[in-house]
Write a protein that holds these residues in place. Structure first.
Motif, PDB file in Angstrom:
ATOM      1  N   LYS A 661       0.816  -1.212   0.000  1.00  0.00           N
ATOM      2  CA  LYS A 661       0.000   0.000   0.000  1.00  0.00           C
ATOM      3  C   LYS A 661       0.847   1.258   0.000  1.00  0.00           C
ATOM      4  CE  LYS A 661      -3.555  -2.353   2.786  1.00  0.00           C
ATOM      5  NZ  LYS A 661      -2.782  -3.580   3.069  1.00  0.00           N
ATOM      6  N   ASN A 662       2.027   1.182   0.598  1.00  0.00           N
ATOM      7  CA  ASN A 662       2.861   2.372   0.768  1.00  0.00           C
ATOM      8  C   ASN A 662       4.304   2.053   0.402  1.00  0.00           C
ATOM      9  OD1 ASN A 662       0.828   4.139   2.499  1.00  0.00           O
ATOM     10  ND2 ASN A 662       0.846   2.088   3.406  1.00  0.00           N
ATOM     11  N   VAL A 663       4.977   3.033  -0.194  1.00  0.00           N
ATOM     12  CA  VAL A 663       6.381   2.876  -0.579  1.00  0.00           C
ATOM     13  C   VAL A 663       7.185   4.014   0.035  1.00  0.00           C
ATOM     14  CG1 VAL A 663       8.047   2.817  -2.470  1.00  0.00           C
ATOM     15  CG2 VAL A 663       5.818   1.694  -2.737  1.00  0.00           C
ATOM     16  N   LEU A 664       8.165   3.637   0.830  1.00  0.00           N
ATOM     17  CA  LEU A 664       9.070   4.611   1.437  1.00  0.00           C
ATOM     18  C   LEU A 664      10.466   4.411   0.836  1.00  0.00           C
ATOM     19  CD1 LEU A 664       9.800   6.797   3.555  1.00  0.00           C
ATOM     20  CD2 LEU A 664      10.235   4.905   5.168  1.00  0.00           C
ATOM     21  N   ILE A 665      11.021   5.462   0.311  1.00  0.00           N
ATOM     22  CA  ILE A 665      12.358   5.407  -0.279  1.00  0.00           C
ATOM     23  C   ILE A 665      13.346   5.986   0.727  1.00  0.00           C
ATOM     24  CG2 ILE A 665      13.832   6.286  -2.130  1.00  0.00           C
ATOM     25  CD1 ILE A 665      11.101   6.462  -3.768  1.00  0.00           C
ATOM     26  N   VAL A 666      14.364   5.225   1.025  1.00  0.00           N
ATOM     27  CA  VAL A 666      15.425   5.683   1.928  1.00  0.00           C
ATOM     28  C   VAL A 666      16.698   5.832   1.104  1.00  0.00           C
ATOM     29  CG1 VAL A 666      16.793   5.180   3.977  1.00  0.00           C
ATOM     30  CG2 VAL A 666      14.360   4.578   3.921  1.00  0.00           C
ATOM     31  N   ASP A 667      17.111   7.075   0.934  1.00  0.00           N
ATOM     32  CA  ASP A 667      18.239   7.408   0.064  1.00  0.00           C
ATOM     33  C   ASP A 667      19.276   8.174   0.864  1.00  0.00           C
ATOM     34  OD1 ASP A 667      19.969   8.153  -1.932  1.00  0.00           O
ATOM     35  OD2 ASP A 667      18.521   9.343  -3.068  1.00  0.00           O
ATOM     36  N   GLU A 668      20.444   7.574   1.070  1.00  0.00           N
ATOM     37  CA  GLU A 668      21.486   8.225   1.848  1.00  0.00           C
ATOM     38  C   GLU A 668      22.164   9.364   1.099  1.00  0.00           C
ATOM     39  OE1 GLU A 668      25.292   5.877   2.168  1.00  0.00           O
ATOM     40  OE2 GLU A 668      23.943   4.316   1.429  1.00  0.00           O
ATOM     41  N   CYS A 669      21.877   9.490  -0.207  1.00  0.00           N
ATOM     42  CA  CYS A 669      22.449  10.590  -0.979  1.00  0.00           C
ATOM     43  C   CYS A 669      21.557  11.825  -0.881  1.00  0.00           C
ATOM     44  CB  CYS A 669      22.655  10.173  -2.424  1.00  0.00           C
ATOM     45  SG  CYS A 669      24.036   9.018  -2.612  1.00  0.00           S
ATOM     46  N   ARG A 670      22.026  12.903  -1.452  1.00  0.00           N
ATOM     47  CA  ARG A 670      21.374  14.190  -1.258  1.00  0.00           C
ATOM     48  C   ARG A 670      20.005  14.241  -1.907  1.00  0.00           C
ATOM     49  NH1 ARG A 670      26.943  17.132  -3.022  1.00  0.00           N
ATOM     50  NH2 ARG A 670      28.227  16.186  -1.387  1.00  0.00           N
ATOM     51  N   ARG A 671      19.166  15.087  -1.345  1.00  0.00           N
ATOM     52  CA  ARG A 671      17.800  15.211  -1.843  1.00  0.00           C
ATOM     53  C   ARG A 671      17.783  15.643  -3.308  1.00  0.00           C
ATOM     54  NH1 ARG A 671      12.893  15.496   0.601  1.00  0.00           N
ATOM     55  NH2 ARG A 671      11.228  16.665  -0.444  1.00  0.00           N
ATOM     56  N   THR A 672      18.677  16.560  -3.652  1.00  0.00           N
ATOM     57  CA  THR A 672      18.782  17.022  -5.032  1.00  0.00           C
ATOM     58  C   THR A 672      19.806  16.179  -5.778  1.00  0.00           C
ATOM     59  OG1 THR A 672      18.244  19.285  -4.386  1.00  0.00           O
ATOM     60  CG2 THR A 672      19.325  18.985  -6.522  1.00  0.00           C
ATOM     61  N   GLY A 673      19.368  15.547  -6.845  1.00  0.00           N
ATOM     62  CA  GLY A 673      20.273  14.744  -7.653  1.00  0.00           C
ATOM     63  C   GLY A 673      20.481  13.336  -7.152  1.00  0.00           C
ATOM     64  N   GLY A 674      19.779  12.949  -6.096  1.00  0.00           N
ATOM     65  CA  GLY A 674      19.956  11.622  -5.523  1.00  0.00           C
ATOM     66  C   GLY A 674      19.125  10.563  -6.214  1.00  0.00           C
ATOM     67  N   GLN A 675      19.330   9.345  -5.776  1.00  0.00           N
ATOM     68  CA  GLN A 675      18.622   8.203  -6.350  1.00  0.00           C
ATOM     69  C   GLN A 675      17.118   8.300  -6.132  1.00  0.00           C
ATOM     70  OE1 GLN A 675      20.783   6.230  -7.821  1.00  0.00           O
ATOM     71  NE2 GLN A 675      19.466   4.602  -8.576  1.00  0.00           N
ATOM     72  N   ALA A 676      16.725   8.949  -5.049  1.00  0.00           N
ATOM     73  CA  ALA A 676      15.296   9.022  -4.711  1.00  0.00           C
ATOM     74  C   ALA A 676      14.490   9.728  -5.788  1.00  0.00           C
ATOM     75  CB  ALA A 676      15.111   9.724  -3.369  1.00  0.00           C
TER      76      ALA A 676
END
Length: 726
Positions: A661-676
């Motif tokens: 039902k829900n998808v949470l993305i955890v990305d250790e890289c920066r908010r801008t330009g990151g994998q997320a």
């Protein structure tokens, strides 16, 4: 009239009146037939320059950086062998035309016209760019390079000697080959070029075989900026480890003699040399460039008065090889022949679709000799007491080390290189004892220059090796990222898959090192890697995954000729525990050498339907730490480990999150330009409406206790999950 027409009319007028520029008399370096052949090549190069401008004016040609003034490079080609790999300056059409005369069955004129027209039938790039290059002529294509091709020329030259001791399966260059690399005087000042000169001299000073001929075509100007008189000679006459030669490229006899002496030195001594050639630049930099806008008219006319074709006619006349009227006939016949061929070339098909353009981004697969790996006896002799520890839990750094050992045993063409990888065994001990086991020529301690490390790898790969270079920290990649983007990744694209440079680039990176290094050693940005077409990025989060993914990365390089970046999370190198001190839950036993994780195969822990956490690297570790608290709160979840960051395993991700039902993305890289960013777009486009992300801040990482202040942590993951489920 434009300058090209002025040069043309000057040639006709001065030829008719016998008004030739002064110079030394012809020598016996060339026979009469050889000299006339070189003049024909010079005329062909000049005719192609004139034709390229006419094609552009008619809207049928798309490149006008010409070789006029540099036609003496035909004599350099004549002094080398067609099996000598040549990385060429973009003004070296005469070199390629001259080399084509040495190899039967070539149609260099037609090939270059197809390139001018960007025809899909262009045999080197398939219409993707006007490049000099030919597989049959051993000329890997370069684009409008400044100096970025010099480091890989060093690597290719080094590979020639290495191949004598460890012959790779797909070796291109013969044992007695030399490597040629040409460039302009302005390019010699570029930091990339200076690094290549320094590396070549550094290797030569230590008596490492390096059969490399640098060729500096000195026309005295870089677009509009003059090179100081005498600068190149003063800079290179006394460089340690680099033998200096000089020639006058306005004189085909002198050029041939100087190139022959330099090539002979390099071939016999297996040491690098620097051939400094005097040239002139005619017509300006390119079609739209007007040299009189930044040079005095008298200076432009002085260059034009030194037209190499006029010098050649004078020399040929003095040598009794050709009369001026015969020279005029060759010149006019060549212009007419090229014009006729161009009229046909512009009618040939061009690329029309994205699919056609992109067809060569991914290189073709190649057949390789299967390897069953080393025998048990060989492994036992290599690993020693480590064998008995392989079934016990170990941290990631040790499992990567063992995987590298097994891979190097299985594939002799694998060569490791980088700063401190040998004697020290790497900053974190990941390559410990590899140099002791496999020797200094397969585990190379390089000088501290990332451009040279990647150039070494690119060049070795073009001669059949599978390099595994190491960049010591992710932040250090920025010193050399163009070697990856502008050279390694583009080679199959601009050669239509005919030239490749497969490799596995190991980079220690990402954040979470406690109190160490700051943003130079904790770098959580991979944006510079993610946008390079064709490059594969792999990032393991457990030791077992690291070993199995590294094996797949080597397979991708060896069999599919891919450029792969293997991003190793530094903070997870020593990680032992997961939930409590001493639980050893993050360590793994060593997977059997025949086990691997396929390209695009993701990892999944749990099968809950309330929440899917999509993550990688340190984010996977943190999500697994948060799992117990989330389950205690009644959240049924699954944790999905990307493993492969580029290209994204989209179908596998959508399948793995199906039913959640829900998808949470955890990305250790920066908010801008990151994998997320890419993941959010993927899931949104697939119809997932309940999405959230936890990312690092758009910040560099601090040293000391604040090392984690800008990074995602366990508490943030728990909070974001609860908020998403409200």
């Amino acid at each position: 009239m434009d300058r090209a027409e002025i040069v043309h009319q000057n040639f006709l007028t001065r030829l008719a009146t016998g008004d030739f520029p002064s110079g030394k008399p012809a020598t016996n370096a060339l026979s009469r037939a050889e000299a006339v052949g070189l003049f024909r090549t010079q005329c062909l190069s000049r005719a192609l320059d004139r034709t390229s401008r006419a094609m552009q004016k008619a809207g049928q040609g798309f490149y006008t950086i010409g070789s006029s003034g540099h036609e003496g490079m035909a004599a350099v080609a004549a002094a080398l062998r067609p099996s000598d790999m040549a990385f060429l300056h973009y003004r070296d059409a005469a070199f390629q035309l001259g080399r084509a005369e040495q190899v039967p069955g070539q149609s260099a004129l037609w090939d270059m016209l197809l390139s001018f027209a960007c025809s899909s039938e262009d045999p080197i790039s398939g219409g993707r760019h006007k490049v000099l290059g030919s597989r049959a002529l051993m000329i890997p294509p370069q684009t409008s390079t400044i100096a970025s091709h010099l480091p890989k020329a060093v690597g290719a030259a080094y590979s020639v000697g290495l191949a004598r001791r460890h012959p790779p399966e797909h070796q291109l260059l013969p044992e007695d080959a030399i490597v040629a690399c040409s460039f302009g005087d302005a390019s010699a000042n570029h930091s990339t070029a200076q690094g290549a000169f320094n590396t070549a001299g550094w290797a030569s000073y230590q008596s490492s075989p390096l059969p490399l001929l640098f060729i500096c075509e000195d026309n005295g100007i870089g677009i509009s900026t003059p090179t100081p008189d005498g600068w190149i000679a003063a800079s290179f006459q006394s460089r340690p480890g680099l033998k200096y030669f000089h020639g006058d490229a306005l004189d085909i006899y002198d050029t041939y003699s100087a190139a022959q002496r330099a090539a002979d030195y390099v071939r016999r001594r297996r040491k690098p040399a620097f051939l400094h050639l005097r040239t002139v630049r005619l017509y300006g930099h390119a079609g739209a460039d007007m040299p009189t806008s930044y040079m005095s008219k008298s200076a432009v006319e002085a260059e034009e008065a030194n037209d190499p074709l006029l010098h050649s006619v004078r020399l040929l006349t003095d040598a009794g090889a050709l009369t001026p009227s015969d020279a005029l006939e060759i010149y006019t016949e060549t212009l007419e022949r090229v014009a006729r061929a161009a009229a046909e070339a512009v009618q040939r098909p061009r690329l029309a679709t994205a699919r056609e353009v992109m067809a060569s981004i991914v290189p073709p697969k190649r057949s390789v000799t299967p390897s069953n790996g080393p025998s048990a006896e060989t492994r036992a002799a290599t690993f020693g007491s480590d064998i008995s520890a392989m079934d016990k839990p170990q941290p990631m750094s040790r499992l990567i080390n063992w995987a590298l050992n097994d891979l190097m045993l299985a594939h002799e063409e694998i060569v490791l290189c980088g700063e401190d990888v040998g004697r020290k065994g790497g900053v974190y001990g990941v390559t410990q004892r590899l140099q002791q086991r496999f020797g200094e020529d397969r585990v190379i301690d390089t000088l501290l220059d990332e451009q040279s490390i990647l150039g070494l790898a690119i060049g070795m790969a073009q001669n059949g090796f599978i390099p595994v270079p190491e960049i010591q920290f992710l932040a250090y990649l920025h010193n050399a990222e163009d070697q990856l983007r502008g050279e390694a990744a583009t080679l199959p694209f601009f050669s239509n898959g005919q030239f490749t440079n497969p490799m596995v680039l190991r980079i220690a990176g990402l954040g979470y090192q406690k109190g160490f290094g700051g943003h130079f050693h904790n770098d959580n940005s991979i944006a510079v890697l993610r946008d390079i077409p064709g490059v594969i990025i792999a990032c393991p989060s457990t030791g077992a995954d690291a070993a199995m993914m590294l094996r797949e990365c080597v397979r991708l390089a060896r069999e599919e000729q891919r450029v792969v970046v293997f991003l190793e999370p530094i903070a997870l190198y020593p990680m032992r525990d997961l939930q409590t001190d001493g639980d050893n839950a993050w360590m793994c036993s060593y997977p059997s050498p025949d086990e691997s994780i396929a390209f695009g195969q993701i990892g999944q822990h749990g099968a809950g339907t309330d929440l899917a956490i999509v993550t990688y690297g340190n984010g996977h570790y943190l999500s697994r730490k948060a799992e117990a608290d989330l389950r205690a709160k009644g959240i049924d979840l699954r944790i999905i480990d990307l493993r492969w960051l580029a290209p994204l395993p989209e179908e596998a991700l959508l399948a793995a999150t199906k039913g959640c039902k829900n998808v949470l993305i955890v990305d250790e890289c920066r908010r801008t330009g990151g994998q997320a960013e890419a993941l959010m777009a993927l899931f949104a486009e697939a119809g997932h409406s309940r999405l959230a992300r936890v990312t690092a801040q758009d910040s560099f990482i601090a040293t000391g206790p604040a090392y984690g202040a800008t990074l995602p942590d366990e508490a943030q993951i728990i909070a974001a999950a609860e908020a998403l489920l409200l």
